[in-house]
Each structure stands twice: as C-alpha cells, then as structure tokens.
Design an enzyme around this catalytic site. Structure first.
Site, PDB file in Angstrom:
ATOM      1  CG  ASP A 226      -1.945   0.683   1.449  1.00 14.04           C
ATOM      2  OD1 ASP A 226      -2.106   2.296   0.157  1.00 14.04           O
ATOM      3  OD2 ASP A 226      -2.818   1.402   2.288  1.00 14.04           O
TER       4      ASP A 226
ATOM      5  CG  ASP B  22      -4.813   6.242  -2.645  1.00 11.15           C
ATOM      6  OD1 ASP B  22      -4.359   5.814  -2.232  1.00 11.15           O
ATOM      7  OD2 ASP B  22      -6.344   5.706  -2.291  1.00 11.15           O
TER       8      ASP B  22
ATOM      9  CB  CYS C 181     -12.168 -21.547  18.826  1.00 13.03           C
ATOM     10  SG  CYS C 181     -11.619 -21.109  16.915  1.00 13.03           S
TER      11      CYS C 181
ATOM     12  CB  CYS D 280      -7.860 -22.371  15.951  1.00 11.27           C
ATOM     13  SG  CYS D 280      -7.579 -21.483  17.412  1.00 11.27           S
TER      14      CYS D 280
ATOM     15  CB  CYS E  35      -9.115 -22.398  21.304  1.00 13.55           C
ATOM     16  SG  CYS E  35      -8.548 -20.432  20.071  1.00 13.55           S
TER      17      CYS E  35
END
Lengths: 484, 484
Positions: free
Chosen positions: B93, B128, B280, B282, B285
């Site tokens: 960016d 921009d 969760c 994952c 977790c």
C-alpha cells in the site's frame, strides 16, 4: 438393599432458557454439563478413550452388553476403567439400543444391573424397553409400563450405593406417554433421567417432534435431576437439546460418520468428496486440504475424520456453555435453526412453549437483545415484557389514552423530547389536564409501550433492523403482477 | 515507458452471486481468491511473514511508506521479499492510509511509485487521496479527481512492466462519486482496483452504506479486474464483501484486535475477559481455556490471540470458497447476517440489487434451496423464477384461469394428483373444454406457479418451514390486548 435417598449429584450454577450450566459428580470424578459423552466401542476404536480424555472429554459412555460379550468376567476383575484405560467418568448403557435394533438381547434385566455394578460403572442404566417409532400406541404404552416395572425392580436388586442410576423415559412420539413415563420414573429415586428412542425422530429430521418429546420428559421430571438424551450425535442439534433442558447426550455419530466419510459441521454435514476446502480450523483441518485426507490410507482418514468430528462437537459445546453463561443461548439457537428448515420448524415449536421457557429463564440478563425475525419476539426477555404489560402492569386510570410513535432516542422517558413533550402538555392543558393523559409509545417491534415501562429491559436495550417483508406480501405481489 | 496493455492477471473459475473463485498471478507467484492479505508491519510482528506463509497465506500486504521510513535504501538492495523473509506475493500500500489518519505524508506520489518498483513489490498502489468520511461532497470530489490525476501520471513514471498496479477508487459515502471514480480509474490500464476509505463506514457498522459503495465500485469497473477492499478486517464481513464482488481484502485487524485483547469469531468479537470458554477448535484454542491465555505474559497472549484471529479468518475464507464452489454463498451470507442487526440491514440493502446480482450469478446450480425468511425470496434462483414468470413466460391464451392450492407432492405436474385432476377435467368438460383451462398453483412461498413451469428450479427443489409470523401481527395483537 433398601431404596436409596435422592442423592444430590448435580449442581447447577447458571441457567438460560431451560438450559443449565452445571456439574455432575460421580464416584469416578465430576464433569461439567452440558456434556457430550462419546460412545466408545471397545471393539472398534477410531479414537482411544485416552485420546478422548486428552481432547477434553471427562466422561464417556459404553455399552454394558457389548462389554459383557467381549470381556465377560475380565471386566469384573479389571474394572471398566481399566478395560478402557480411561481415568474419567464411565457411563454404561444397558444394551436396550441393541434390543431396539436387533429385537432381542440374550441377557435379562437383573443380570445387566449386577454386571454394571460389578464392572464399576460410574453411571449405569437399567435395561429399559425402547419404544421405537413404528409402534402403535398400545405397544408404546407397554414399553412404558415394562420399563417402569424394571425401574421399580432395580431398588431391590442393586447392591452398591455409589453408582448413579439412569431411569430411562419411553413413550416415543406419543408425548402424553412420554409425560406419563417421566412421571412414573420420577417417582423412583433415580439420579439421572434419559429420554430414549429419539434416534429415529432425529434421523427423519422431525426435530419439531423432538421438541415435544424432550419437553414432555423435562417438564415431568424433577428439575434437580439431569436429563440425558440418547443418541443425539450431531452438533447441529446440541443447542436445541440443551435449550430444552437436556444436560448430557451421547453419540456414536462422530465415529459412524467418519467411517462413512462424512464431515460434520455445526450447520450440517458434508461428504468428504464434496469438499474442495476444509472450512474448519481444528488441528486436523488447519493445514490440510480435502485431497490430503482422501489420499490417505482408509484407516488413517477415518481416524482423522473422527477427530475432526469430535473437535467440532467440543467447539459447539463450548459455544453453548459460553452462551448460557452470558444469557445468549437464544441467539445461538436461532443461528443453528438456519442449518435446516426442519430445525427452523423446531424453533417455532419451541416458541409455542415460550411462556414455560420464560419462567425457567433467569431474569438477571441485562445485555441488549437483537431482534432479527418475528420469532425473536418469543425469546424470554420479550415474553416477560408482554406478560408484565398485560398481567402485572395496572394502566393508570386516566381519561385520555395518547398514542405516539416511537422516537429514535431510547428510553424515551429519558430523552429531552419527553421533557419538552410534557412541558407542552402542561402548558396546553394545565397541570391537572396533563395528569389525565396516559401516554403510550407505538411502533415496531414492541407494538405498544406505556411510557411508565419504557425503561424496562429489553425495550431500552435492543437492536432492530426494521420489520422484514412478509412472505404474504411477496407472494401477493407476484400473484397480482402475473394475473395482470 | 508507454501505457501498458491490460494484462490478464486474474482468472475466474467459478461464480456465485457477484463472488468469484479465481487466481491472481503476479511476478512473485499466484494466489487463490477470495483472499485476505494480512497486513504486516515490519516494526511490530506478532506473527512473522514466514509463519503467515505456513498458516496458508500466500500473499500479504505491507506499507511502502513505513518500509521507506524504516529501511530506506536497504529495502531496495535486499528487496521487499528479503526484508520480510517471505517467499509469497507481496503487495504494498502506498501510505495513503497514513495520509488519511495523520493528514500528511512526507513523500510525493512519484517517489512512492518509484520506491515500490525499486523494492520489487508484486502488487503496488499509487499514492491516492483518501476521501474519508467527514468530508463534504466538494472535498470528496476533489479527492476523486486528484486520485485520478495521480493515476494518469503513473503511466509516464513507472519503469517496470511486471508489477501489478492497484487503481484506488475514492468517493467515500457519496456513491455517485464512487461510481464516477470507478469509471475514471477503469479508463486506465490498472490491473486491480481497490475501494478506499471504507474503514470508517465499517467501524460505524454502516454495512448498508458499504453495500452501496462496493457495488458502485464493482459495477463501474471491468469485471475482468479484481476488486480489493481496503481495511476489511473482520471475518464477520468477509462473506458480504465477497458476495458483492470483492476479490481480496487486507487487514491489520487480526493484530490490532489481539493487542487489545479481542477474540474474533465469524459472528462477532469477544473481549478475552468475557470468555469462560474458548468456543473455537483452532490449534491455539483446542486445548486451552481463557484462563490459560490470561495468565500468560502479555506478549505471548497477544501473539496467540493474533494466531487465533488469523485461523478464524482462514476458516471463514475456506467456508466462503467452498460456498462459491457449490453455489451456497447466499446461505452463508444469510447466516452471517444474523451476527448483528446492521449486517441484517446490509443484506436487505443487497436484496435491493437482486436483479443485478441475479444476472451475475450462474444458472447452473441445481441444489435444492432452503427458504427460511422472506429475504430468501431475493436470492438469485427465486429472482430468476420471478423474472421468467413475468417476462419470459407467455401465459397460454385460454378462457379459464383456474387457481388451485399447492398439494404436497412436488413438482405437481409429475404427481398422480395431476393426472387424475386432468382426467376429471376432461371427463367433465370434454377434451376441448379442458384445453381452455390454464391451471396455476397457489401457495407460499412462491405465490403463483403456472403448472407449465412447476418443474423449474427452485420450485421443485426447495424446503420451506412454512410462513413466519410477521412483526406487525405480533405488535398488533399486543396493542389490541393492552387497549382492551
């Protein structure tokens, strides 16, 4: 041995809807509820009991009848915990399911009781007579009566005092018989009750019938006793079962699905071949793609699928417990109801019991509520407001009823508009005249609110995206356009 | 260097709603879309780029302005891939966000272009001028014009041909300006477009405005160019952004949330202290409880929270890709719309564009559809049926219009009832008389269906739990009960 006392084994620390967050204490340890007890078949172990423990399962269930056939007296010597190599809570089912499926069991009810005591089950089940689905009302009644007779027999047969006994509730789809069975079994000092025979109902996706069955059982058993739901294996239904008051359920589905190549999610099931991505982050899926699993040897794939299915079940149980803790079970339930139209139907059925559910739900919740669909008007907070307005609030005896649309500020009675409104009223009508005005706010979603009540929860704390279009409007507009 | 050709870097292999499943190819490799590009700040790395790669992120984004300030010429020597130690795709960016937040940037647009080329960005962004939120229409227009001017300047400044350039679209909440900006930028040979300044809109939960903004950008840029959405960091909005045609988004939220102790889920956010359970599965977790995280040293906790947030983002992206593959993005979108009333509002806004979305959506899907709420009548399959009925179907010129309620069998024209109905008709009216009858089926959810069309998808393949109660009925019944 004499009839035991109604031993306290269940401690509840939080409620939401009819759900309870609690602990069941047994001689083999305690575990938190709502809980899923994975079914372990010692003959086919995709995931060993020791691994289940490591995953976080503190209790499991196995089949006393299968243990008897496979291990016989060895299980009496080594104990069920030794046989399974599991140091958590071991529950045993009696083999009634085998009776349901195969139509006969070679052992009698007394023998099954004695065997479960001998192998040291922490939680044991009498050999009940499952009602099944296809039976007539008369046959269903017979199973209820015979199950109760066997329940009655338990108290003179059993020798140990440290086993928690499950008193199964039969009756199948005849909910009045379920209620009758529940009352019969409740009259005996069982520690836990269990709703039998829901498997066929669930396989047929008749979750609306399941709602009636569970509530017939729950509302006719002592609230201090946990309610177990046999064979509720899909995480899609956990939230519903828990919201209706089930504290534990057991499931072989994680393994059965795995052997069949089916991948469970909270919102449904995929066949592994249908997946191009694994939409899950569990340790099995996090760094794998479906092709990794498909290319594995069959045994390894089934094992990993079973592990994934268990991770999803655990995740859902944690989500449910967290929801109960914060009073958010309705939201979770409504979310899961979008998994399948038959679950949406079940939620509507549940809404028919909203008055009863409101009474069980705690009143302490002060979080704002989200109103997405008209069904959300049947959540306890809104039911409570309705009850309060219609039954407990005495409208002031004033001469004028003034209806005014809701303004954007909430609660209205604390906005500057409110003050200036009443100033104007006094200026125009005089103090006495203004006192004769009963002001009510008008609008969606709550319809009407006397200004005296508008600080009530959830009137002052809700988010509402505006009314939805109705099906009728959509259909009518198409009809008119077509006929024109 | 002359104005480049419109290089093909984007290949689409499947569509659903306005979403595309595709691949973006760059000099640094290719990656699948929809994709999240995690924002990497080389100064603060909770999760290193190498770890991101291992997690499955094949592309990331960093800030050329920050790289310039921290590494200066060293980044030119080592290259951005070397500096970050990342062998995937690196997008940069320009620093425009810093301009938006701090109001000034010390480097000029030409310098930023040259620097990105020099450090070897695979995907680069011109500097921009972000519109922001608070600006007036005139100010917004200025940012649009100045951004376009800088875009125009790029083609005479840039020296490399192997960098993909992002042409940002400004205009903010003025959707006509967004459309204007999109047309201006589309006239130049950018490879990718990006919608700027949505962060404030998202932070204010004005997802309905976001729908207008994204569609103004998407519908005014060439469909062959990917659309990037700056700063869409919460998995809650991924499905919405993708359904509207965003192919990539970037996010620092996983890290910002983590540093603030916030735990992301597909349906919202928790503060870690609010959690008694980690809902969760994952790898972070699966075997932990919230207390494990809370008791850790701060750095370690933040790191694990960031990892969890990334796992949830990845899981959601996989769910989205799988949904596109099977034509189920509407279901996922509707599910996520229950995360917050403001997302429900956004879905209604999206439904206003249902005619356009229908035209972008493929017609090949043959899976049955679930109709849960009246909003589901705006999904492409139903819109297509409506269009077909009203615009393309020529009602037969018959003398009698016979309306009949739906029967349970579907499609009716293949049921025995259909055959016996027409036999009866012929028996009563004679063959000629029966030919004068135009039979239409009447019912919910589809309103009216000429029997000639009732084998059309989704008429013959849908599940519908029945009409819902309306808010109006609920409110009215309470109003009546109270006034009585």
């Amino acid at each position: 041995m004499s009839r035991g006392e109604d031993t306290m084994c269940f401690e509840v620390r939080q409620r939401d809807l009819m759900a309870r967050l609690g602990t069941i204490e047994t001689k083999g340890g305690k575990f938190e509820t709502p809980a899923l007890l994975p079914v372990v078949n010692p003959a086919i172990q995709l995931v060993s009991p020791r691994e289940l423990r490591e995953l976080g399962f503190k209790a499991l269930i196995t089949n006393a009848y299968i243990i008897m056939r496979h291990f016989g007296d060895r299980a009496k010597e080594e104990g069920i915990h030794g046989i399974l190599d599991f140091d958590g809570v071991v529950a045993t089912d009696s083999g009634a399911y085998q009776l349901l499926v195969y139509g006969h069991v070679e052992v009698g009810p007394d023998e099954v009781v004695a065997y479960q005591e001998a192998i040291g089950s922490d939680i044991a089940t009498i050999l009940d007579v499952p009602t099944g689905w296809a039976n007539s009302r008369e046959e269903a009644l017979e199973t209820v009566v015979e199950t109760a007779r066997r329940g009655e027999a338990l108290w003179s047969i059993k020798e140990r005092d440290d086993v928690l006994w499950i008193g199964p509730i039969q009756g199948g789809r005849f909910t009045d018989l379920v209620a009758y069975s529940a009352r019969l079994m409740s009259s005996m000092p069982f520690h836990i009750h269990a709703l039998g025979s829901p498997t066929v109902v669930m396989e047929a996706y008749r979750f609306d019938v399941l709602v009636d069955m569970i509530l017939a059982a729950r509302l006719n058993t002592p609230p201090g006793r946990p309610l177990h739901l046999f064979g509720a294996g899909h995480p899609m239904v956990f939230a519903l079962a828990v919201a209706l008051g089930c504290d534990t359920f057991d499931s072989a589905a994680y393994a059965i699905y795995a052997r069949d190549g089916r991948y469970m999610l909270e919102n449904g099931t995929y066949r592994l071949e249908e997946l191009e991505y694994l939409p899950c982050s569990c340790p099995v899926c996090a760094r794998r793609e479906p092709s990794d699993l498909l290319e594995m040897p069959r045994w390894e794939r089934e094992r990993l699928l079973a592990l994934h299915n268990l991770y999803v079940c655990l995740r859902e149980l944690r989500a449910i417990r967290q929801a109960i803790r914060e009073g958010g079970l309705w939201e979770l339930l409504a979310l899961r109801a979008r998994s399948h139209p038959s679950l949406a139907k079940a939620l509507r059925k549940l809404a028919c019991y909203s008055d009863i559910i409101e009474k069980c739900s705690p009143t302490s919740r002060k979080k704002g509520v989200f109103i997405f669909s008209p069904l959300d008007m049947y959540r306890p907070e809104v039911v409570r407001f309705r009850e309060r307005l219609l039954r407990r609030f005495r409208p002031p005896t004033k001469r004028v009823l003034l209806l005014m649309p809701y303004t954007t500020g909430r609660p209205f009675s604390r906005t500057p508009e409110h003050d200036s409104f009443f100033s104007t009223l006094v200026a125009r009508l005089g103090a006495e005249g203004a006192k004769q005005v009963h002001l009510c706010l008008l609008g969606l979603p709550f319809g009407i609110t006397p200004v005296e009540l508008d600080q009530l929860h959830p009137l002052s704390q809700h988010e509402f995206p505006g009314p939805n279009w109705g099906f009728e409007q959509w259909a009518l507009s198409l009809l008119v356009a077509y006929v024109r």
